[in-house]
Design an enzyme around this catalytic site. Sequence first.
Site, PDB file in Angstrom:
ATOM      1  NE  ARG A   1      16.342  24.140  37.602  1.00  0.00           N
ATOM      2  CZ  ARG A   1      17.568  24.603  37.777  1.00  0.00           C
ATOM      3  NH1 ARG A   1      17.804  25.890  37.694  1.00  0.00           N
ATOM      4  NH2 ARG A   1      18.546  23.770  38.044  1.00  0.00           N
TER       5      ARG A   1
ATOM      6  CE  LYS B   1      -2.683  16.045  29.404  1.00  0.00           C
ATOM      7  NZ  LYS B   1      -3.420  14.863  28.923  1.00  0.00           N
TER       8      LYS B   1
ATOM      9  CD  GLU C   1      -9.266  15.320  20.378  1.00  0.00           C
ATOM     10  OE1 GLU C   1     -10.149  15.372  21.239  1.00  0.00           O
ATOM     11  OE2 GLU C   1      -8.254  14.588  20.472  1.00  0.00           O
TER      12      GLU C   1
ATOM     13  CE  LYS D   1      -6.721  20.627  26.407  1.00  0.00           C
ATOM     14  NZ  LYS D   1      -5.810  20.022  25.486  1.00  0.00           N
TER      15      LYS D   1
ATOM     16  CD  GLU E   1      -4.824  13.235  31.563  1.00  0.00           C
ATOM     17  OE1 GLU E   1      -3.589  13.189  31.479  1.00  0.00           O
ATOM     18  OE2 GLU E   1      -5.580  13.043  30.613  1.00  0.00           O
TER      19      GLU E   1
ATOM     20  NE  ARG F   1      -5.593  18.124  30.636  1.00  0.00           N
ATOM     21  CZ  ARG F   1      -4.647  19.017  30.416  1.00  0.00           C
ATOM     22  NH1 ARG F   1      -4.082  19.646  31.428  1.00  0.00           N
ATOM     23  NH2 ARG F   1      -4.257  19.297  29.202  1.00  0.00           N
TER      24      ARG F   1
ATOM     25  CG  ASN G   1      -7.785  10.261  27.463  1.00  0.00           C
ATOM     26  OD1 ASN G   1      -7.446   9.101  27.342  1.00  0.00           O
ATOM     27  ND2 ASN G   1      -7.001  11.268  27.129  1.00  0.00           N
TER      28      ASN G   1
ATOM     29  CG  HIS H   1      -8.388  10.439  23.398  1.00  0.00           C
ATOM     30  ND1 HIS H   1      -9.588  11.054  23.113  1.00  0.00           N
ATOM     31  CD2 HIS H   1      -7.428  11.327  23.017  1.00  0.00           C
ATOM     32  CE1 HIS H   1      -9.366  12.258  22.596  1.00  0.00           C
ATOM     33  NE2 HIS H   1      -8.061  12.445  22.512  1.00  0.00           N
TER      34      HIS H   1
ATOM     35  CG  HIS I   1      -4.104   7.301  22.522  1.00  0.00           C
ATOM     36  ND1 HIS I   1      -4.398   7.759  23.786  1.00  0.00           N
ATOM     37  CD2 HIS I   1      -3.822   8.404  21.798  1.00  0.00           C
ATOM     38  CE1 HIS I   1      -4.302   9.075  23.811  1.00  0.00           C
ATOM     39  NE2 HIS I   1      -3.954   9.494  22.613  1.00  0.00           N
TER      40      HIS I   1
ATOM     41  CG  HIS J   1      -5.096  12.475  18.002  1.00  0.00           C
ATOM     42  ND1 HIS J   1      -4.876  11.454  18.893  1.00  0.00           N
ATOM     43  CD2 HIS J   1      -5.801  13.432  18.672  1.00  0.00           C
ATOM     44  CE1 HIS J   1      -5.416  11.776  20.067  1.00  0.00           C
ATOM     45  NE2 HIS J   1      -5.986  12.970  19.958  1.00  0.00           N
TER      46      HIS J   1
HETATM   47  N1  LIG Z   1      -0.717  19.205  24.150  1.00  0.00           N
HETATM   48  C1  LIG Z   1      -1.904  18.672  24.035  1.00  0.00           C
HETATM   49  O1  LIG Z   1      -2.753  18.797  24.916  1.00  0.00           O
HETATM   50  C2  LIG Z   1      -2.253  17.950  22.779  1.00  0.00           C
HETATM   51  C3  LIG Z   1      -3.584  17.636  22.494  1.00  0.00           C
HETATM   52  C4  LIG Z   1      -3.888  17.039  21.285  1.00  0.00           C
HETATM   53  C5  LIG Z   1      -2.874  16.756  20.382  1.00  0.00           C
HETATM   54  N2  LIG Z   1      -1.599  17.068  20.707  1.00  0.00           N
HETATM   55  C6  LIG Z   1      -0.505  16.809  19.758  1.00  0.00           C
HETATM   56  O2  LIG Z   1      -0.750  17.561  18.590  1.00  0.00           O
HETATM   57  C7  LIG Z   1      -0.194  16.881  17.472  1.00  0.00           C
HETATM   58  C8  LIG Z   1      -1.239  16.794  16.419  1.00  0.00           C
HETATM   59  O3  LIG Z   1      -1.592  18.108  16.016  1.00  0.00           O
HETATM   60  P1  LIG Z   1      -2.008  18.422  14.511  1.00  0.00           P
HETATM   61  O4  LIG Z   1      -3.156  17.579  14.141  1.00  0.00           O
HETATM   62  O5  LIG Z   1      -2.109  19.882  14.382  1.00  0.00           O
HETATM   63  O6  LIG Z   1      -0.795  17.811  13.705  1.00  0.00           O
HETATM   64  P2  LIG Z   1       0.525  18.466  13.100  1.00  0.00           P
HETATM   65  O7  LIG Z   1       1.119  19.463  13.982  1.00  0.00           O
HETATM   66  O8  LIG Z   1       1.359  17.315  12.717  1.00  0.00           O
HETATM   67  O9  LIG Z   1      -0.049  19.191  11.820  1.00  0.00           O
HETATM   68  C9  LIG Z   1      -0.588  18.419  10.787  1.00  0.00           C
HETATM   69  C10 LIG Z   1      -0.049  18.870   9.450  1.00  0.00           C
HETATM   70  O10 LIG Z   1      -0.726  20.055   9.058  1.00  0.00           O
HETATM   71  C11 LIG Z   1       0.215  21.056   8.744  1.00  0.00           C
HETATM   72  N3  LIG Z   1      -0.413  22.322   9.051  1.00  0.00           N
HETATM   73  C12 LIG Z   1      -0.800  22.796  10.259  1.00  0.00           C
HETATM   74  N4  LIG Z   1      -1.395  23.973  10.125  1.00  0.00           N
HETATM   75  C13 LIG Z   1      -1.374  24.279   8.809  1.00  0.00           C
HETATM   76  C14 LIG Z   1      -1.851  25.379   8.057  1.00  0.00           C
HETATM   77  N5  LIG Z   1      -2.489  26.376   8.625  1.00  0.00           N
HETATM   78  N6  LIG Z   1      -1.636  25.370   6.738  1.00  0.00           N
HETATM   79  C15 LIG Z   1      -1.017  24.324   6.123  1.00  0.00           C
HETATM   80  N7  LIG Z   1      -0.579  23.248   6.798  1.00  0.00           N
HETATM   81  C16 LIG Z   1      -0.748  23.226   8.122  1.00  0.00           C
HETATM   82  C17 LIG Z   1       1.411  20.720   9.587  1.00  0.00           C
HETATM   83  O11 LIG Z   1       2.567  21.337   9.114  1.00  0.00           O
HETATM   84  C18 LIG Z   1       1.413  19.214   9.466  1.00  0.00           C
HETATM   85  O12 LIG Z   1       1.996  18.822   8.256  1.00  0.00           O
HETATM   86  C19 LIG Z   1       0.261  15.546  17.981  1.00  0.00           C
HETATM   87  O13 LIG Z   1       1.650  15.568  18.156  1.00  0.00           O
HETATM   88  C20 LIG Z   1      -0.434  15.395  19.309  1.00  0.00           C
HETATM   89  O14 LIG Z   1       0.303  14.600  20.220  1.00  0.00           O
HETATM   90  C21 LIG Z   1      -1.270  17.660  21.856  1.00  0.00           C
END
Ligand SMILES: NC(=O)c1ccc[n+]([C@@H]2O[C@H](COP(=O)([O-])OP(=O)(O)OC[C@H]3O[C@@H](n4cnc5c(N)ncnc54)[C@H](O)[C@@H]3O)[C@@H](O)[C@H]2O)c1
Length: 542
Positions: A294, A316, A358, A409, A419, A423, A427, A430, A434, A446
């Site tokens: 938990r 999140k 972003e 943020k 949210e 918050r 978006n 977005h 999306h 994204h």
């Molecule tokens: N929790 C939140 O508030 C929130 C906000 C925005 C996005 N997200 C989530 O984040 C994800 C997108 O994040 P992302 O764009 O980082 O994508 P990702 O985690 O898929 O990373 C993109 C690619 O880059 C590679 N990578 C990352 N760092 C690297 C590094 N330093 N060197 C080499 N390769 C590297 C990863 O392995 C992957 O192949 C989505 O799942 C999205 O839903 C969450």
Amino acid sequence: MSGMRRPVAVIIGMMGAGKTRVGKEVAQMMNLPFADADNEIEHDAGMRIPEYFEKYGEPEFRRLESDVVLDMLEDFDGIFSLGGGAPMTPSIQEGLAQYIADGGKVVYLMADPEEAMERANRGGGRPMLNGDANERWKKLYKERDPVFRSVANVHVGTRGQSPQAAARKLMEMIDQRIVHVTGSTIEPYDVRIGEGVMGQLAQVLGSKPAKVALIHTQPVQRHSDRARTLLRQAGYDAYDIVIPDAEAGKTIEVANGIWQRLGDEGFTRSDAIVGLGGGAATDLAGFVAATWMRGIRYVNCPTSLLAMVDASTGGKTGINTPQGKNLVGSFYTPAGVLADLKSLASLPNDIFIEGLGEVAKSGFIMDPEILQILEDHAGELRAFDGSTFLDSGLKDVVAELIEHTVSVKAYHVSADLKEAGLREFLNYGHTLGHAIEKLEHFRWRHGNAVAVGCVYAAELSHLLGYIDQNLVDYHRSLLGSLGLPTSWNNGTWDDVLALMHRDKKARGNKLRFVVLEGVGHPIHLEDPPADAVEEAFRRIQQ
Ligand SMILES: NC(=O)c1ccc[n+]([C@@H]2O[C@H](COP(=O)([O-])OP(=O)(O)OC[C@H]3O[C@@H](n4cnc5c(N)ncnc54)[C@H](O)[C@@H]3O)[C@@H](O)[C@H]2O)c1
Ligand SMILES: Nc1ncnc2c1ncn2[C@@H]1O[C@H](COP(=O)(O)OP(=O)(O)O)[C@@H](O)[C@H]1O
Ligand SMILES: O=C(O)C1=C[C@@H](OP(=O)(O)O)[C@@H](O)[C@H](O)C1
């Protein structure tokens, strides 16, 4: 006004830790003035400290010390070392807390106790060590160490190091940027941004966890190797858990595999998780942390720009289901976020650029300085090359952008973790973004989709009379100059509209958007006229 001038760093620590010696060294390396509270006190009092102790006693010394320290916290802009006992005085503790809240760094210089004790006893002149000096030092250490740990926001171990080596380490720590995230419904935590900040993993995890699961993906192996070494050096049992890359890692099957592993290894509630990688890895790690027993402690080490500025902060956490992205999860804040710029050295250009989507969004909704920095450095940002990044001038630019964006943020999350209103401004861009991601079967990244979405939201704002054409044009030119897309023409209006109705901001059959009244002035838009919603789409199709 307070905060106009303030120390670049305040150094605290035990007698003999090297606050004066190392502090001077750091000041010299950084080309800054140095001040030592003890010297200032002696100057004000017109006598040496032992003499003052003898004449007026310790309580009177503490009062004078507090006056001197509090004055300096508001009127000195160099490296400032305090006397060993100063952080034990409540008024100084309050002053330091305020200084930290204003973005300051209180550095606990953690020398090896034996080394510091031996040095403190050299030369005499320390009234707190009168009598059996070693016994006195040890007693004070027991009382003070826990307080020092809690009043400082940067801990630096210097065992066995020369003053120069200790100063170099300290300088690296001072160079970091810290965004403090707080709010009525969240446990406060820091987002640390800088080269080498991963070195603070043990400080952020704390002393309670015995076992730490290090969850990461394969492409960031080189960074997770460093994290594992740091964890082992700090004495934790580190368990390496490799998950499938990107969205393939955000599944219930992957989470279940980790729950099994944690069970097999005997993870308890006081143990911890470190999530290291892009946003997908930190989302999954946070979700596992939120659900195991938990909720256990977790720290994020984001390695992509998008994860640094967005995904790793704000609490999140979640996984995808076959029905859609992020449908299952929990709001669960990390104990800290370490955005180590060293990680960006391996980041591919296209994934870096995507993160700028972003960043720009945060500029549009709140912080024109972000937009200015993006404008001033668009060419270099667009040409980002991880292999030369750490030795380039771009490093500071990127650190500054991350700090600004995380602050945007943090502002929204602090007031509205779940949210309910504010918050939602995060978006911006977005709603259409999306829909594009979905229609592109998530082959579009994204941040790229958000960039087009921002242009769409700007067009909609303009059609409804909130902003002028110039600001819409500015969206296109700025995003375009960064290498981000500003148009999309690969889907029908009916499909887009249907998906926008399923956006999480929609209520009943009414669409809701975030639009702008100007840079830094987002508003909620409820149920806008259908023709404007469609016309804005036509305008991003070309
Ligand atoms: N929790 C939140 O508030 C929130 C906000 C925005 C996005 N997200 C989530 O984040 C994800 C997108 O994040 P992302 O764009 O980082 O994508 P990702 O985690 O898929 O990373 C993109 C690619 O880059 C590679 N990578 C990352 N760092 C690297 C590094 N330093 N060197 C080499 N390769 C590297 C990863 O392995 C992957 O192949 C989505 O799942 C999205 O839903 C969450
Ligand atoms: N890392 C170090 N290695 C070797 N000697 C040190 C180191 N740090 C401090 N010293 C020496 O130890 C003594 C005490 O250091 P000082 O800076 O006065 O400590 P503090 O101000 O924390 O009480 C000084 O003689 C200083 O030169
Ligand atoms: O530990 C203490 O209570 C004191 C430490 C001294 O500073 P240093 O730590 O620089 O020796 C000085 O402020 C005073 O003797 C009191």
